[in-house]
Design a protein around this motif. Structure first.
Motif, PDB file in Angstrom:
ATOM      1  N   ASN A 270      42.226  48.717  45.842  1.00 44.79           N
ATOM      2  CA  ASN A 270      42.904  48.022  44.919  1.00 44.79           C
ATOM      3  C   ASN A 270      43.263  48.608  43.378  1.00 44.79           C
ATOM      4  OD1 ASN A 270      44.033  45.486  43.652  1.00 44.79           O
ATOM      5  ND2 ASN A 270      42.152  45.466  42.238  1.00 44.79           N
ATOM      6  N   ILE A 271      44.218  48.478  42.803  1.00 44.02           N
ATOM      7  CA  ILE A 271      44.644  48.947  41.596  1.00 44.02           C
ATOM      8  C   ILE A 271      44.564  48.070  40.439  1.00 44.02           C
ATOM      9  CG2 ILE A 271      47.255  48.867  41.549  1.00 44.02           C
ATOM     10  CD1 ILE A 271      46.802  51.736  40.124  1.00 44.02           C
ATOM     11  N   HIS A 272      43.862  48.379  39.353  1.00 39.18           N
ATOM     12  CA  HIS A 272      43.656  47.276  38.404  1.00 39.18           C
ATOM     13  C   HIS A 272      44.018  47.912  37.120  1.00 39.18           C
ATOM     14  CE1 HIS A 272      42.218  43.438  36.558  1.00 39.18           C
ATOM     15  NE2 HIS A 272      41.665  44.190  35.426  1.00 39.18           N
TER      16      HIS A 272
ATOM     17  N   PRO B 117      38.456  42.259  33.929  1.00 36.79           N
ATOM     18  CA  PRO B 117      38.569  42.100  35.263  1.00 36.79           C
ATOM     19  C   PRO B 117      39.904  40.715  35.289  1.00 36.79           C
ATOM     20  CG  PRO B 117      36.598  41.055  34.667  1.00 36.79           C
ATOM     21  CD  PRO B 117      37.074  41.923  33.590  1.00 36.79           C
ATOM     22  N   GLY B 118      40.223  40.371  36.476  1.00 31.95           N
ATOM     23  CA  GLY B 118      41.012  39.254  36.500  1.00 31.95           C
ATOM     24  C   GLY B 118      42.429  39.389  36.530  1.00 31.95           C
ATOM     25  N   LEU B 119      43.013  38.378  36.040  1.00 32.56           N
ATOM     26  CA  LEU B 119      44.589  38.437  36.239  1.00 32.56           C
ATOM     27  C   LEU B 119      45.334  38.947  35.122  1.00 32.56           C
ATOM     28  CD1 LEU B 119      45.159  34.754  37.885  1.00 32.56           C
ATOM     29  CD2 LEU B 119      45.157  36.912  39.147  1.00 32.56           C
ATOM     30  N   HIS B 120      44.656  39.024  34.057  1.00 29.14           N
ATOM     31  CA  HIS B 120      45.451  39.628  32.811  1.00 29.14           C
ATOM     32  C   HIS B 120      45.003  40.956  32.074  1.00 29.14           C
ATOM     33  CE1 HIS B 120      47.552  35.830  33.672  1.00 29.14           C
ATOM     34  NE2 HIS B 120      46.495  34.978  33.456  1.00 29.14           N
TER      35      HIS B 120
ATOM     36  N   VAL C  82      35.203  39.741  41.997  1.00 29.34           N
ATOM     37  CA  VAL C  82      36.578  39.845  41.449  1.00 29.34           C
ATOM     38  C   VAL C  82      36.509  41.506  40.779  1.00 29.34           C
ATOM     39  CG1 VAL C  82      38.208  38.888  39.988  1.00 29.34           C
ATOM     40  CG2 VAL C  82      36.802  37.541  41.146  1.00 29.34           C
ATOM     41  N   ASP C  83      37.315  42.154  41.284  1.00 28.57           N
ATOM     42  CA  ASP C  83      37.631  43.438  40.539  1.00 28.57           C
ATOM     43  C   ASP C  83      36.103  44.085  40.487  1.00 28.57           C
ATOM     44  OD1 ASP C  83      40.213  42.951  40.434  1.00 28.57           O
ATOM     45  OD2 ASP C  83      40.089  41.886  38.901  1.00 28.57           O
ATOM     46  N   THR C  84      35.096  44.213  41.395  1.00 35.71           N
ATOM     47  CA  THR C  84      33.780  44.874  41.039  1.00 35.71           C
ATOM     48  C   THR C  84      33.718  45.902  42.119  1.00 35.71           C
ATOM     49  OG1 THR C  84      32.996  42.952  42.465  1.00 35.71           O
ATOM     50  CG2 THR C  84      32.846  42.627  40.216  1.00 35.71           C
TER      51      THR C  84
HETATM   52  C1  GAR Z   1      50.049  46.211  38.273  1.00 41.86           C
HETATM   53  O1  GAR Z   1      49.718  46.297  36.908  1.00 41.86           O
HETATM   54  C2  GAR Z   1      48.603  45.999  39.061  1.00 41.86           C
HETATM   55  O2  GAR Z   1      47.515  46.839  38.339  1.00 41.86           O
HETATM   56  C3  GAR Z   1      48.205  44.682  38.679  1.00 41.86           C
HETATM   57  O3  GAR Z   1      49.277  43.951  38.971  1.00 41.86           O
HETATM   58  C4  GAR Z   1      50.444  44.825  38.638  1.00 41.86           C
HETATM   59  C5  GAR Z   1      51.348  44.825  39.661  1.00 41.86           C
HETATM   60  O4  GAR Z   1      52.601  45.370  39.368  1.00 41.86           O
HETATM   61  N1  GAR Z   1      47.112  44.014  39.429  1.00 41.86           N
HETATM   62  C6  GAR Z   1      46.330  43.321  39.127  1.00 41.86           C
HETATM   63  O5  GAR Z   1      46.119  42.792  37.908  1.00 41.86           O
HETATM   64  C7  GAR Z   1      45.050  42.927  40.157  1.00 41.86           C
HETATM   65  N2  GAR Z   1      43.938  42.095  39.297  1.00 41.86           N
HETATM   66  P1  GAR Z   1      53.705  45.900  40.327  1.00 41.86           P
HETATM   67  O6  GAR Z   1      53.838  44.682  41.262  1.00 41.86           O
HETATM   68  O7  GAR Z   1      54.837  46.322  39.715  1.00 41.86           O
HETATM   69  O8  GAR Z   1      53.212  47.107  41.020  1.00 41.86           O
END
Ligand code: GAR
Length: 192
Positions: free
Chosen positions: A106-108, A116-119, A143-145
């Motif tokens: 995963n990338i965060h 962590p989390g959605l934002h 979650v993101d751990t």
């Molecule tokens: C990225 O910034 C990624 O790190 C994040 O969603 C975005 C997707 O961008 N992911 C998370 O926040 C996971 N918790 P993209 O659709 O343009 O690749």
């Protein structure tokens, strides 16, 4: 080696990975893009570059377990070796985790374990930290751990607003994620 990309949104990371893999001529196939969201732009991006797309959502099933089961069946049918999450905004359930041990990445958009989390980007910006960044990690049941593979810092300056910070984070992601995936792929290929 066959890779599946799971994504819920825009797909800019997917595009960066495709570009990089083409340039580097890696013997890796991005076999499919799966999205849990019907209108995710990543599906358009995938079609444009000739990658197979699949879409279904938990709402299409009686419960989340059945959703995960179908996703697992898809990945197994397609003989996927590595699962790459690129903005996939759902928790990976136990069935998938068990079937792909240390094979889901995963990338965060923060320096985990912070934000962590959605934002991740907004939470770091609102907190007022001066350094945030990007993390690539293996997925575990939290979650993101999961275990961290790589991180890069991104500075937040007094000139930054949320939009400029988002741009900087995405630029960092587009550099880091393909390069880290390349290392993982080469390492896995060496072992075969
Ligand atoms: C990225 O910034 C990624 O790190 C994040 O969603 C975005 C997707 O961008 N992911 C998370 O926040 C996971 N918790 P993209 O659709 O343009 O690749």
């Amino acid at each position: 080696m066959r890779i599946a990309v799971l994504a819920s949104g825009n797909g800019s990371n997917f595009a960066a990975i495709v570009d990089f893999f083409q340039k580097e001529k890696l013997s890796v196939e991005i076999a499919l893009v799966f999205s849990d969201k019907k209108n995710a732009f990543v599906l358009e991006r995938a079609k444009k570059v000739g990658v197979a797309t699949y879409q279904f959502s938990p709402q299409d099933f009686s419960d989340k377990k059945m959703y995960e089961k179908s996703l697992l069946e898809l990945l197994q049918q397609e003989k996927i070796d590595l699962v790459v999450l690129a903005g996939y905004m759902r928790i990976i359930g136990p069935q998938l985790l068990a079937a792909f041990p240390k094979k889901i990445i995963n990338i965060h958009p923060s320096l985990l374990p912070a934000f962590p989390g959605l934002h991740g980007i907004k939470d770091a910006y609102d907190y007022g930290v001066k350094v945030t960044g990007v993390t690539v990690h293996y997925i575990d049941d939290g979650v993101d751990t999961g275990p961290i593979i790589a991180q890069v810092p991104v500075l937040i300056t007094t000139d930054d607003d949320l939009t400029s910070l988002e741009t900087k984070i995405h630029q960092a992601e587009h550099q880091l994620y393909p390069a880290v995936l390349k290392e993982i792929v080469l390492e896995k290929q060496d072992r075969h």
